[in-house]
Scaffold this motif. Sequence first.
Motif, mmCIF file in Angstrom:
data_model
loop_
_atom_site.group_PDB
_atom_site.id
_atom_site.type_symbol
_atom_site.label_atom_id
_atom_site.label_comp_id
_atom_site.label_asym_id
_atom_site.label_seq_id
_atom_site.Cartn_x
_atom_site.Cartn_y
_atom_site.Cartn_z
ATOM 1 N N LYS A 1 0.040 -13.935 3.651
ATOM 2 C CA LYS A 1 0.440 -12.700 4.321
ATOM 3 C C LYS A 1 1.650 -12.134 3.577
ATOM 4 O O LYS A 1 2.559 -12.870 3.194
ATOM 5 N N CYS A 2 1.653 -10.826 3.359
ATOM 6 C CA CYS A 2 2.684 -10.179 2.543
ATOM 7 C C CYS A 2 3.201 -8.910 3.221
ATOM 8 O O CYS A 2 2.482 -8.276 3.993
ATOM 9 N N ILE A 3 4.436 -8.557 2.907
ATOM 10 C CA ILE A 3 5.022 -7.284 3.350
ATOM 11 C C ILE A 3 5.554 -6.556 2.123
ATOM 12 O O ILE A 3 6.308 -7.128 1.338
ATOM 13 N N ARG A 4 5.144 -5.299 1.964
ATOM 14 C CA ARG A 4 5.713 -4.457 0.906
ATOM 15 C C ARG A 4 6.119 -3.117 1.521
ATOM 16 O O ARG A 4 5.313 -2.466 2.189
ATOM 17 N N THR A 5 7.364 -2.725 1.284
ATOM 18 C CA THR A 5 7.867 -1.478 1.865
ATOM 19 C C THR A 5 8.069 -0.386 0.826
ATOM 20 O O THR A 5 8.394 0.748 1.179
ATOM 21 N N GLY A 6 7.876 -0.703 -0.440
ATOM 22 C CA GLY A 6 8.066 0.290 -1.491
ATOM 23 C C GLY A 6 7.084 1.445 -1.395
ATOM 24 O O GLY A 6 7.354 2.552 -1.871
ATOM 25 N N ASP A 7 5.922 1.197 -0.792
ATOM 26 C CA ASP A 7 4.883 2.226 -0.694
ATOM 27 C C ASP A 7 4.803 2.831 0.704
ATOM 28 O O ASP A 7 3.771 3.388 1.081
#
Length: 593
Positions: free
Chosen positions: A65-71
Amino acid sequence: MKANELKRKYIDYFVNKGHTEIQSASLIPENDPSVLFTTAGMHPLAPYLLGEKHPAGKRLVDCQKCIRTGDIDEVGDASHLTMFQMMGNWSLGDYFKKESIQMSYDFLVNILGIDPNNLAVTAFAGDENAPRDEETVSIWKSMGMKDDHIFFYGKKDNWWGPAGVTGPCGPDTEIFYIDQSKPKCSDECGPSCHCGRYLEIWNNVFMEYNKTSEGKYEKLKQQNVDTGLGLERTLCVLEHIPSVYDTEFFTPIIKDIENASGLKYADSIREFRIIADHMRAAVFILGDDKGVAPSNLDQGYVLRKLIRRTIRYMQKLGMSWEPMIDIANTVVREYSGEYPELERNKAFIIEQLQNEAIKFAKTLDQGLRLTERILEGMDQNGTVSGEDAFKLYTSFGFPLDLTIELAAEKGIGVDSVKFEELFKEHQQISRAGSMQKFKGGLADASEETTKLHTATHLLGAALRKVLGPDVHQKGSNITAERLRFDFSFDRKMTKDELDEVEKLVNEAIKAGITVVCEEMTLGDARERNAEGVFGDKYGEMVKVYTIGTVSCEICGGPHVTNTAQIGGFKIKKEEASSAGVRRIKAVVGEQYA
């Protein structure tokens, strides 16, 4: 194909190719301050990419499970998500480019049945740090990939990592699904133009470099493969549906929003998608065993932004915040089979969502009153200054579009150009601060971070001795300068307790105890009563670090070989972290001996 079926096919395929399945790690990187969240499967494996031996072997497979906030500004389109699930296969100094590409192609074409004519690939074009990746292209051609389906791009598109300022990185080859229903946008149409014809589904990173703090790219002592196949995007391709939001992952959430708003998804697609995405991400962050709560700092700030942005888009649809709780319950119900921590932490999830919604309602009310004062007396066709719009953003969390919307109701404009200037300046300052703040961590495995890592084991043991056996680690963060240790405890520690803990740690350091590392089964580790943070993340084989009779703990390292190398230990601060969790910040070195 169902999501669980796809995931199982992937895991089973690579297990049959000699890989060992490992569990998804926490969304909050352990002892790695280079990033706020686990944005890829490589974060928990950073020490092993640098050469440390993994107890499960050289070939691994997982679904992280991953979190990316750049997009975050892209969320609402057909493919971008804040929280997503990344299937990955790993080679830690074992196979490299040829085997990796062959297995990826075989899985997509022969296991999933994707027409190879619908696949395109990219490779690294080369620069002053690394050569043009002709080897990768040669391998793809040997697999039958046509010349006009192969593209060379630079570092921006075909280089992965490091995750933070320093650490493992390397060129990659990305695999795209071609949507043949969409025509080429130009003669130069390719995966980098983002016109929607090409959807990235798999990224094979050939991690053979380490970026140093001086910005140099040095060869790692082993060649690694780190791949990521997006579960949501691949399911979207296999089901021949237009977006990730139309997969089974989101349909129950979309239904909740329809029922609560009385509106149809088709009539407010972007708003529905943002609410669904942000709520799913917020629930996963809150549901993580490390207990992150909304705040104005670090992970808590991102979480607060996601929740408040959700509420604003719910308001756009004429909804109150209360249905957010129903959506959260749906996320827990739909995902807890794969991620049991969500059910385990359900009460905390609901409590924090309610608390944050109530706080935001007050802040929103204050912001609206200030907005009214700003707009009061302004003539129609007037303009709200960029400075005022930015103040609403920084003080009350008002996004620019909300200020524009409120001003437009009175026929007043907003100086969005000046706002954007101030916003970009704010971002640069924040980013510069983060670059300083997030130096170090497991990725560099320096002497200082190694000392601090071992010191956390001694600290945890001392806390249990002083405060009781129910005290357990809830998270930690290490930079080259200090350690931060979160632990379960429901009150402020007294000065006497802190002094006793500090004394016990220093006694263990002065005793010069050998740090012993052993590989064993998880069952054997439990029989030894080894302390383990978030035990369900471990595979069948684990590393157990024993420090005499002081500490016995499951851990991935790195560690000193003798406690005397730590020098000395000093507690600098003890404070609240979140409900039922306290935090200690401490330093080590000869000056504290």
